[in-house]
Design a protein around this motif. Structure first.
Motif, PDB file in Angstrom:
ATOM      1  N   ASP A   1       0.831  -1.175  -0.019  1.00 28.70           N
ATOM      2  CA  ASP A   1       0.070   0.134  -0.048  1.00 28.70           C
ATOM      3  C   ASP A   1       0.842   1.389  -0.007  1.00 28.70           C
ATOM      4  OD1 ASP A   1      -2.479  -1.692   0.298  1.00 28.70           O
ATOM      5  OD2 ASP A   1      -1.896  -1.952   2.616  1.00 28.70           O
ATOM      6  N   GLY A   2       2.176   1.176   0.127  1.00 28.11           N
ATOM      7  CA  GLY A   2       2.925   2.523   0.250  1.00 28.11           C
ATOM      8  C   GLY A   2       3.014   2.953   1.438  1.00 28.11           C
ATOM      9  N   VAL A   3       3.450   4.282   1.374  1.00 28.78           N
ATOM     10  CA  VAL A   3       3.447   5.194   2.752  1.00 28.78           C
ATOM     11  C   VAL A   3       2.654   6.362   2.692  1.00 28.78           C
ATOM     12  CG1 VAL A   3       5.799   4.385   3.269  1.00 28.78           C
ATOM     13  CG2 VAL A   3       5.594   6.173   1.619  1.00 28.78           C
ATOM     14  N   ALA A   4       1.739   6.294   1.947  1.00 31.66           N
ATOM     15  CA  ALA A   4       0.572   7.421   1.902  1.00 31.66           C
ATOM     16  C   ALA A   4      -0.090   7.449   3.247  1.00 31.66           C
ATOM     17  CB  ALA A   4      -0.105   7.605   0.621  1.00 31.66           C
ATOM     18  N   TYR A   5       0.090   8.216   4.339  1.00 34.21           N
ATOM     19  CA  TYR A   5      -0.783   8.291   5.320  1.00 34.21           C
ATOM     20  C   TYR A   5      -2.244   8.102   5.012  1.00 34.21           C
ATOM     21  CZ  TYR A   5      -1.668   7.954  10.341  1.00 34.21           C
ATOM     22  OH  TYR A   5      -2.016   7.450  11.390  1.00 34.21           O
ATOM     23  N   SER A   6      -3.060   8.832   4.039  1.00 32.62           N
ATOM     24  CA  SER A   6      -4.284   8.742   3.667  1.00 32.62           C
ATOM     25  C   SER A   6      -4.594   7.482   3.344  1.00 32.62           C
ATOM     26  CB  SER A   6      -4.273   9.980   2.613  1.00 32.62           C
ATOM     27  OG  SER A   6      -3.590   9.510   1.505  1.00 32.62           O
ATOM     28  N   LYS A   7      -3.791   6.818   2.783  1.00 35.91           N
ATOM     29  CA  LYS A   7      -4.427   5.408   2.457  1.00 35.91           C
ATOM     30  C   LYS A   7      -4.351   4.721   3.714  1.00 35.91           C
ATOM     31  CE  LYS A   7      -3.536   1.980  -1.362  1.00 35.91           C
ATOM     32  NZ  LYS A   7      -2.945   1.680  -2.562  1.00 35.91           N
TER      33      LYS A   7
ATOM     34  N   ASN B   1      16.242  -1.210  -2.637  1.00 41.03           N
ATOM     35  CA  ASN B   1      15.087  -1.350  -3.603  1.00 41.03           C
ATOM     36  C   ASN B   1      13.888  -1.538  -3.030  1.00 41.03           C
ATOM     37  OD1 ASN B   1      17.269  -2.137  -5.327  1.00 41.03           O
ATOM     38  ND2 ASN B   1      17.197  -4.334  -4.357  1.00 41.03           N
ATOM     39  N   LEU B   2      13.618  -0.280  -2.310  1.00 41.78           N
ATOM     40  CA  LEU B   2      12.100  -0.017  -1.817  1.00 41.78           C
ATOM     41  C   LEU B   2      11.474   0.921  -3.000  1.00 41.78           C
ATOM     42  CD1 LEU B   2      12.537   0.586   2.064  1.00 41.78           C
ATOM     43  CD2 LEU B   2      11.781  -1.366   0.815  1.00 41.78           C
ATOM     44  N   LYS B   3      10.345   0.967  -2.939  1.00 40.70           N
ATOM     45  CA  LYS B   3       9.390   1.942  -3.762  1.00 40.70           C
ATOM     46  C   LYS B   3       9.136   3.551  -3.022  1.00 40.70           C
ATOM     47  CE  LYS B   3       7.039  -1.991  -6.036  1.00 40.70           C
ATOM     48  NZ  LYS B   3       5.648  -2.447  -6.405  1.00 40.70           N
ATOM     49  N   PHE B   4       9.685   3.519  -2.026  1.00 36.44           N
ATOM     50  CA  PHE B   4       9.554   4.902  -1.204  1.00 36.44           C
ATOM     51  C   PHE B   4      10.928   5.029  -0.490  1.00 36.44           C
ATOM     52  CE2 PHE B   4       7.467   1.401   0.863  1.00 36.44           C
ATOM     53  CZ  PHE B   4       8.092   1.214   2.139  1.00 36.44           C
ATOM     54  N   SER B   5      11.088   6.471  -0.363  1.00 36.81           N
ATOM     55  CA  SER B   5      12.362   7.024   0.321  1.00 36.81           C
ATOM     56  C   SER B   5      12.408   6.682   1.662  1.00 36.81           C
ATOM     57  CB  SER B   5      12.663   8.376   0.076  1.00 36.81           C
ATOM     58  OG  SER B   5      11.572   9.135   0.539  1.00 36.81           O
ATOM     59  N   VAL B   6      13.538   6.653   2.503  1.00 36.93           N
ATOM     60  CA  VAL B   6      13.760   6.578   3.986  1.00 36.93           C
ATOM     61  C   VAL B   6      12.659   7.850   4.347  1.00 36.93           C
ATOM     62  CG1 VAL B   6      15.114   6.429   5.792  1.00 36.93           C
ATOM     63  CG2 VAL B   6      15.494   5.256   3.842  1.00 36.93           C
ATOM     64  N   GLU B   7      13.134   8.703   3.913  1.00 30.33           N
ATOM     65  CA  GLU B   7      12.424  10.031   4.500  1.00 30.33           C
ATOM     66  C   GLU B   7      10.714  10.125   4.428  1.00 30.33           C
ATOM     67  OE1 GLU B   7      16.435  10.960   3.362  1.00 30.33           O
ATOM     68  OE2 GLU B   7      14.818  10.179   2.304  1.00 30.33           O
TER      69      GLU B   7
END
Length: 274
Positions: free
Chosen positions: A207-213, A241-247
């Motif tokens: 689901d990624g790291v979008a908090y809204s999701k 190899n993650l689809k999002f950054s550490v930040e």
């Protein structure tokens, strides 16, 4: 008359000597009683501790909890950095302060508690007038220092799992450790993990790291927990190899912690990479 006068002076001198002696004896008695009272006060002010946990019977003065994510192995470099961080955390636990260590498992809401105890203070801090420094040092080494050193030595022994329920682990620690503490007790939580939540309810992989999701997922209410007064610091393992950054991942967890009324105390990237 002269002979009578000399006898009179002699009697007077004897009386003065008796008075001075009586005063001196009285002062010595007062000093002895005062010293005894002081020792008794010092002994009574020494806090009694529970033999099993070494915690004060009146309750721990602070609480430090550590959640170690062992659902995946980590590199030797990361393990060494984590060990150093771990030892620093333990060294900063005050005398009378409690420390609870949990290992995250792939079973949701079932982290394993591997240590519970308080820092009883070493023999160096013992009062040699009212206690036995050697006995206290032995108690500190066997009941506090040695078990924690053993845990520090096993930090790299993680096993790959099918899930990483970090939120559920934090929820369980909050309910078991923090929620029952008296108001005003300092509370600190360290989470050592790659911080990638992965459960059927929500997964950063999926689901990624979008908090809204996340807010629209089942996980929002399922893992909700009140972190009132808890300071949370993250020690993050780096995954390639993650689809999002550490930040972005750090911001996701900052929002989750603050939305649950906790204090976000930082996101430290440990050295090395899986």
């Amino acid at each position: 008359m002269a002979r009578s006068s000399r006898r009179s002076r002699r009697r007077g001198g004897n009386s003065a000597g008796l008075i001075v002696g009586a005063i001196a004896l009285g002062l010595v008695s007062v000093a002895i009683i005062g010293a005894f009272g002081w020792l008794k006060y010092r002994a009574s002010s020494t806090v009694a501790v529970d033999k099993a946990s070494l915690c004060p019977v009146t309750g721990a003065t602070s609480e430090t909890a550590i959640l170690l994510d062992v659902t995946d192995p980590i590199s030797d470099t990361t393990a060494l950095d984590l060990k150093n961080q771990f030892q620093q955390i333990v060294a900063e636990v005050p005398v009378g302060g409690a420390i609870d260590i949990y290992s995250l498992t792939e079973k949701e809401g079932e982290p394993e508690r591997t240590f519970h105890g308080c820092n009883p203070g070493s023999g160096e801090l013992a009062d040699e007038w009212t206690s036995n420094p050697r006995l206290i040092q032995d108690r500190w080494e066997k009941g506090f220092q040695k078990p924690l050193e053993d845990i520090a030595g096993r930090l790299a022994s993680g096993k790959a799992g099918d899930a990483s329920p970090i939120m559920a682990g934090i929820q369980r620690i909050n309910l078991e450790v923090f929620s029952s503490l008296p108001a005003g007790t300092p509370k600190t939580l360290f989470v050592a993990s790659d911080m990638i939540e992965h459960t059927p309810a929500f997964s950063n992989y999926r689901d990624g790291v979008a908090y809204s999701k996340f807010q629209k997922s089942e996980a929002r209410d399922k893992f909700r927990t009140s972190l009132d007064g808890v300071s949370v610091k993250i020690l993050a393992f780096q995954r390639p190899n993650l689809k999002f950054s550490v930040e972005e991942l750090a911001e996701f967890w900052r929002e989750w912690i603050t939305k649950n009324n906790g204090y976000f105390d930082g996101f430290i990237r440990l050295e090395g990479q899986r």
